[in-house]
Design a protein around this motif. Structure first.
Motif, PDB file in Angstrom:
ATOM      1  N   LEU A  68       0.774  -1.246  -0.171  1.00  0.00           N
ATOM      2  CA  LEU A  68      -0.004   0.004  -0.011  1.00  0.00           C
ATOM      3  C   LEU A  68       0.607   1.341  -0.008  1.00  0.00           C
ATOM      4  O   LEU A  68       0.590   2.173  -0.807  1.00  0.00           O
ATOM      5  N   GLY A  69       1.702   1.160   0.637  1.00  0.00           N
ATOM      6  CA  GLY A  69       2.857   2.138   0.689  1.00  0.00           C
ATOM      7  C   GLY A  69       3.473   2.437  -0.448  1.00  0.00           C
ATOM      8  O   GLY A  69       3.910   3.664  -0.785  1.00  0.00           O
ATOM      9  N   PHE A  70       3.783   1.610  -0.896  1.00  0.00           N
ATOM     10  CA  PHE A  70       4.546   1.571  -2.369  1.00  0.00           C
ATOM     11  C   PHE A  70       3.717   2.110  -3.578  1.00  0.00           C
ATOM     12  O   PHE A  70       4.142   2.875  -4.320  1.00  0.00           O
ATOM     13  N   THR A  71       2.497   1.598  -3.485  1.00  0.00           N
ATOM     14  CA  THR A  71       1.509   2.099  -4.312  1.00  0.00           C
ATOM     15  C   THR A  71       1.223   3.734  -4.054  1.00  0.00           C
ATOM     16  O   THR A  71       1.060   4.358  -5.034  1.00  0.00           O
ATOM     17  N   GLU A  72       1.211   3.982  -3.050  1.00  0.00           N
ATOM     18  CA  GLU A  72       0.836   5.585  -2.860  1.00  0.00           C
ATOM     19  C   GLU A  72       2.161   6.521  -3.205  1.00  0.00           C
ATOM     20  O   GLU A  72       2.159   7.462  -3.501  1.00  0.00           O
ATOM     21  N   TYR A  73       3.494   5.693  -2.825  1.00  0.00           N
ATOM     22  CA  TYR A  73       4.751   6.388  -3.382  1.00  0.00           C
ATOM     23  C   TYR A  73       4.697   6.570  -4.860  1.00  0.00           C
ATOM     24  O   TYR A  73       5.080   7.728  -5.238  1.00  0.00           O
ATOM     25  N   LYS A  74       4.359   5.333  -5.877  1.00  0.00           N
ATOM     26  CA  LYS A  74       4.522   5.433  -7.026  1.00  0.00           C
ATOM     27  C   LYS A  74       3.415   6.749  -7.558  1.00  0.00           C
ATOM     28  O   LYS A  74       3.567   7.467  -8.458  1.00  0.00           O
ATOM     29  N   ALA A  75       2.052   6.560  -6.954  1.00  0.00           N
ATOM     30  CA  ALA A  75       1.106   7.457  -7.206  1.00  0.00           C
ATOM     31  C   ALA A  75       1.407   9.129  -7.187  1.00  0.00           C
ATOM     32  O   ALA A  75       1.066   9.964  -7.912  1.00  0.00           O
ATOM     33  N   SER A  76       2.456   9.365  -6.101  1.00  0.00           N
ATOM     34  CA  SER A  76       2.872  10.587  -5.822  1.00  0.00           C
ATOM     35  C   SER A  76       4.090  10.994  -6.868  1.00  0.00           C
ATOM     36  O   SER A  76       4.732  11.937  -6.637  1.00  0.00           O
ATOM     37  N   GLY A  77       4.427  10.079  -7.604  1.00  0.00           N
ATOM     38  CA  GLY A  77       5.775  10.240  -8.377  1.00  0.00           C
ATOM     39  C   GLY A  77       6.930  10.221  -7.617  1.00  0.00           C
ATOM     40  O   GLY A  77       7.979  10.647  -8.058  1.00  0.00           O
ATOM     41  N   GLY A  78       6.920   9.624  -6.528  1.00  0.00           N
ATOM     42  CA  GLY A  78       8.227   9.398  -5.530  1.00  0.00           C
ATOM     43  C   GLY A  78       8.365  10.822  -4.694  1.00  0.00           C
ATOM     44  O   GLY A  78       9.316  10.730  -4.068  1.00  0.00           O
TER      45      GLY A  78
END
Length: 83
Positions: A68-78
């Motif tokens: 979930l955190g990685f998905t959020e991280y990707k969605a924010s463009g890092g």
């Protein structure tokens, strides 16, 4: 990083042991590379999921929370690093 994570060579280590350690080191580096937004395939929404799961196993981190955190991280463009 190489010196701190794995020993890839040793004076008296068997060749198979050294090869396994080198393979584990290279695998870890490849898994960690998906955390760098410059390496992302932005056309693939599942990019890095397998590597992130494998990293969870190595680091003994909860896979669900990390995914979930990685998905959020990707969605924010890092730009946003979730807990």
């Amino acid at each position: 990083m190489k010196e701190r994570l794995f020993t890839t060579t040793a004076n008296r280590a068997q060749a198979s042991v050294a090869a396994n350690q080198k393979e584990a080191y290279n695998s870890l580096i490849n898994q960690m590379a998906v955390l760098n937004p410059d390496n992302w395939d932005h056309d693939n929404p599942r990019f890095g999921d397998n590597e992130a799961r494998a990293l969870c196993d190595v680091l003994h981190v909860n896979q669900q929370e990390a995914h979930l955190g990685f998905t959020e991280y990707k969605a924010s463009g890092g730009r946003n690093i979730p807990n």
